[in-house]
Enzyme design. Structure first.
Site, mmCIF file in Angstrom:
data_model
loop_
_atom_site.group_PDB
_atom_site.id
_atom_site.type_symbol
_atom_site.label_atom_id
_atom_site.label_comp_id
_atom_site.label_asym_id
_atom_site.label_seq_id
_atom_site.Cartn_x
_atom_site.Cartn_y
_atom_site.Cartn_z
ATOM 1 C CD GLU A 196 -1.815 -2.462 1.327
ATOM 2 O OE1 GLU A 196 -0.742 -2.586 1.903
ATOM 3 O OE2 GLU A 196 -2.882 -3.222 1.278
ATOM 4 C CG HIS A 222 -10.543 -6.486 7.568
ATOM 5 N ND1 HIS A 222 -9.533 -7.252 7.995
ATOM 6 C CD2 HIS A 222 -10.302 -6.213 6.280
ATOM 7 C CE1 HIS A 222 -8.879 -7.592 7.067
ATOM 8 N NE2 HIS A 222 -9.449 -7.241 6.015
#
Lengths: 337, 326
Positions: B60, B129
């Protein structure tokens, strides 16, 4: 290479050394603030590599990006030295209008895309610049200069991988000066040869070269740049070099011996090249003295003068450049009620 | 007008902007061959090819950095981060690079990137998450942060974000990708700045953003049944915040509730209420109320998760508190 060019390169290296020495003085006089990282000792690398790249031609230049030891890279890419000095003085007339300082020299008009203080951050930015070059099909390449210390960041590994799988035209120049700030490479890094960290791991062409003699740097850099430009693939080139001063101005260099420093000073890139050119009859010792005098004059009477006399940024402009100062209301608003 | 889902709105904005401008590219994990976790780029890989719909390795920080680097040389990358939790890995390039390059360079270099990412809880995705994190980005100078509540803004704000010259973070929500709304068939834009009064009322102001706007709307309906007229404001943009629209509403209703799905400390509610204190303190008839998540990592267990995250009932009760009814 023509004698005149060799002579010019020697002059450039002497200029870079004197420029950095002068910033040291200005720092001691407190005319320059913040952190100051000097390039002295490593001149053959940036001078030699960028000599072989497209620089000094404005927007046709290759893109160049580096870390915080960035003055010399900026000037060799095409940024006016007086503007770099004015930036160190925090002036509106500086390269980054006094907003960046020593570590953040930018000159977009010459595609010099900045100095960055986060070690390893320029790796992905360079790959992105290369992606843009490839996308536009301009044949420009991106050149990223960083030290060996940067190679222990995650961005090194992530970016080498992506540059390789996407065949990005980017040249990674590793200036291996043996120290990550004040920690010697053999205490911080498992593989001492940096070029070996990309060849099998990321399937990228790479090589290692002596980096104190500009006549070693020039042909190695040319081959690497030609490869990147013609093959449209990344290349990782490592130069073995040494910084003569501390990491920054606050560094007392307690982590290395006087003997080690003396050994490397024998390999001073300016001494090496001066001797070679004198031996070959390209210049005389007297020519070099004259050159030094001319450079000191230029630094004092043009560059320092420009930096001293330039205006400070206006407090009223504090909030400029945070976002686009003239945004299109169609995209930005305000929302019509 | 046609009713389309949130993900279809995003896909349409991508498609139109990519057709218009060859400098627009999309980058992210699984967005190409796999079609995108949220289908936001479905079918576009076949249409635009691998050089414009770029499947990224799981890196990322650096693929975001590559997008930023490309934007510095004139491209317009739209980066999808699969979950806002993963955006933490890219904080260096977002906060230290994208947000600062224009300023550090004295205005020479823009970073017109768009980063889209869902930030919110879904169903039992547990702590790693379920982050929301809007508060982290809205505190950074040099960024724009927007939160489209439905397909109209998802489409119109993405188009604006791609064309703007600033780095824009678009915070979406896992529970909104299938949300449907009628939007015009012809091209339109929705500006990145400006809060919006999406339900007018006179007795209390309910302020939300992203998914919590829907909680506010539901609470407003219940309040109506009680005879209370609630005004609902969608902040739309968390950076910058439209304080004027908030002030106008509070001066009319004199009571306010801020609903945020995130934890309260140093959050959207703190920021909005501080603004109200500074702008219209004397217009208030009662103390402002924050409705927010419990200050815990989001638990996996269904009942615990439900207890941790605010719902419409919590907003309703927050309103009753502000109204002095409980």
């Amino acid at each position: 290479m023509k004698d005149a060019d060799k002579k010019r390169l020697l002059r450039e290296m002497i200029f870079f050394r004197r420029f950095e020495d002068r910033t040291f003085e200005a720092y001691m006089e407190r005319k320059i603030g913040g952190f100051l990282h000097l390039y002295s000792g490593q001149e053959a690398v940036a001078t030699g590599v960028l000599e072989m790249a497209n620089v000094g031609q404005g927007d046709k230049n290759d893109y160049v990006i580096t870390g915080y030891r960035d003055h010399v890279h900026a000037i060799k890419t095409g940024a006016p030295a007086r503007e770099v000095m004015a930036e160190l003085y925090g002036k509106e007339t500086g390269s980054s209008k006094g907003r960046g300082g020593s570590m953040h020299i930018f000159d977009a008009s010459q595609n010099f895309m900045g100095g960055y203080a986060l070690v390893g951050q320029p790796f992905p930015l360079a790959a992105g610049l290369a992606l843009a070059c490839k996308h536009k099909g301009t044949k420009q390449i991106a050149i990223c200069f960083l030290g060996d210390g940067a190679n222990n960041q995650g961005t090194f590994h992530e970016t080498m991988n992506m540059a390789s799988i996407w065949n990005l035209p980017v040249l990674f120049v590793c200036e291996n000066n043996g120290y990550a700030i004040g920690t010697h490479i053999d205490r911080s890094t498992a593989q001492l040869d940096q070029y070996k960290r990309v060849d099998t791991a990321y399937n990228m062409k790479s090589s290692q070269h002596e980096g104190m003699d500009i006549e070693n740097v020039l042909p190695a850099a040319k081959a690497a740049i030609d490869y990147v430009r013609n093959e449209q693939k990344p290349y990782f080139i490592e130069f073995m070099t040494y910084r003569f001063r501390g990491h920054s101005m606050s560094d007392a260099k307690g982590y290395r011996s006087k003997e080690e420093e003396a050994e490397w000073e024998k390999r001073d890139p300016i001494k090496i090249f001066s001797k070679k050119l004198i031996d070959a009859g390209v210049v005389t010792a007297k020519d070099i003295k004259a050159m030094e005098k001319e450079i000191d004059n230029e630094i004092e009477n043009d560059i320092i003068k420009f930096a001293e006399e330039g205006p400070e940024p206006r407090i009223e402009d504090l909030n400029k450049y945070v976002l686009d100062d003239n945004p299109d209301p169609r995209w930005i608003g305000p929302l019509q009620k | 007008m046609a009713e389309i889902a949130y993900w279809e709105a995003i896909r349409r904005a991508h498609d139109e902007e990519m057709a218009r401008d060859p400098m627009v590219i999309a980058m992210g994990e699984d967005i190409g061959v796999a079609g995108g976790t949220y289908k936001a780029t479905a079918g576009l890989y076949d249409k635009y090819g691998e050089s414009r719909i770029i499947d990224c390795p799981i890196s990322e920080n650096s693929y975001t950095g590559i997008g930023i680097g490309a934007s510095m040389a004139g491209m317009r990358p739209v980066i999808e981060i699969m979950s806002i939790n993963f955006a933490l890995l890219a904080l260096d390039t977002i906060v230290n690079a994208a947000a600062k390059i224009r300023y550090m360079s004295g205005g020479q270099i823009a970073c017109p990137i768009v980063m889209r990412t869902p930030g919110g809880t879904a169903h039992q995705l547990a702590a790693q998450h379920s982050a929301r994190l809007a508060r982290m980005f809205m505190s950074t100078s040099g960024l724009r942060v927007v939160t489209p509540r439905g397909p109209l803004d998802a489409y119109g704000m993405l188009k604006s974000a791609i064309r703007s010259n600033d780095p824009v973070i678009i915070i979406e929500h896992e529970q909104m990708y299938n949300l449907k709304e009628e939007i015009p068939d012809e091209e339109f834009f929705r500006p990145l700045e400006g809060a919006e009064v999406i339900r007018e009322g006179t007795d209390i102001t309910l302020i939300g953003y992203n998914y919590s706007v829907h909680l506010c709307l539901e609470a407003a309906k219940r309040l109506e049944a009680d005879g209370v007229s609630a005004e609902v404001i969608d902040l739309r943009s968390l950076k910058p915040i439209d304080r004027e629209t908030i002030r106008e509403s509070v001066e009319k209703t004199h009571k306010v509730v801020v609903a945020e799905e995130d934890e309260a400390p140093v959050g959207v509610g703190s920021e909005i209420i501080t603004g109200i204190m500074e702008d219209c303190f004397f217009a208030l008839d009662s103390q402002p109320v924050r409705v927010h998540a419990a200050d815990v990592p989001v638990p996996y267990n269904y009942k615990l998760e439900k207890a941790a995250i605010p719902n419409a009932d919590d907003v309703y009760h927050g309103a009753l508190k502000a109204l002095g009814k409980i």
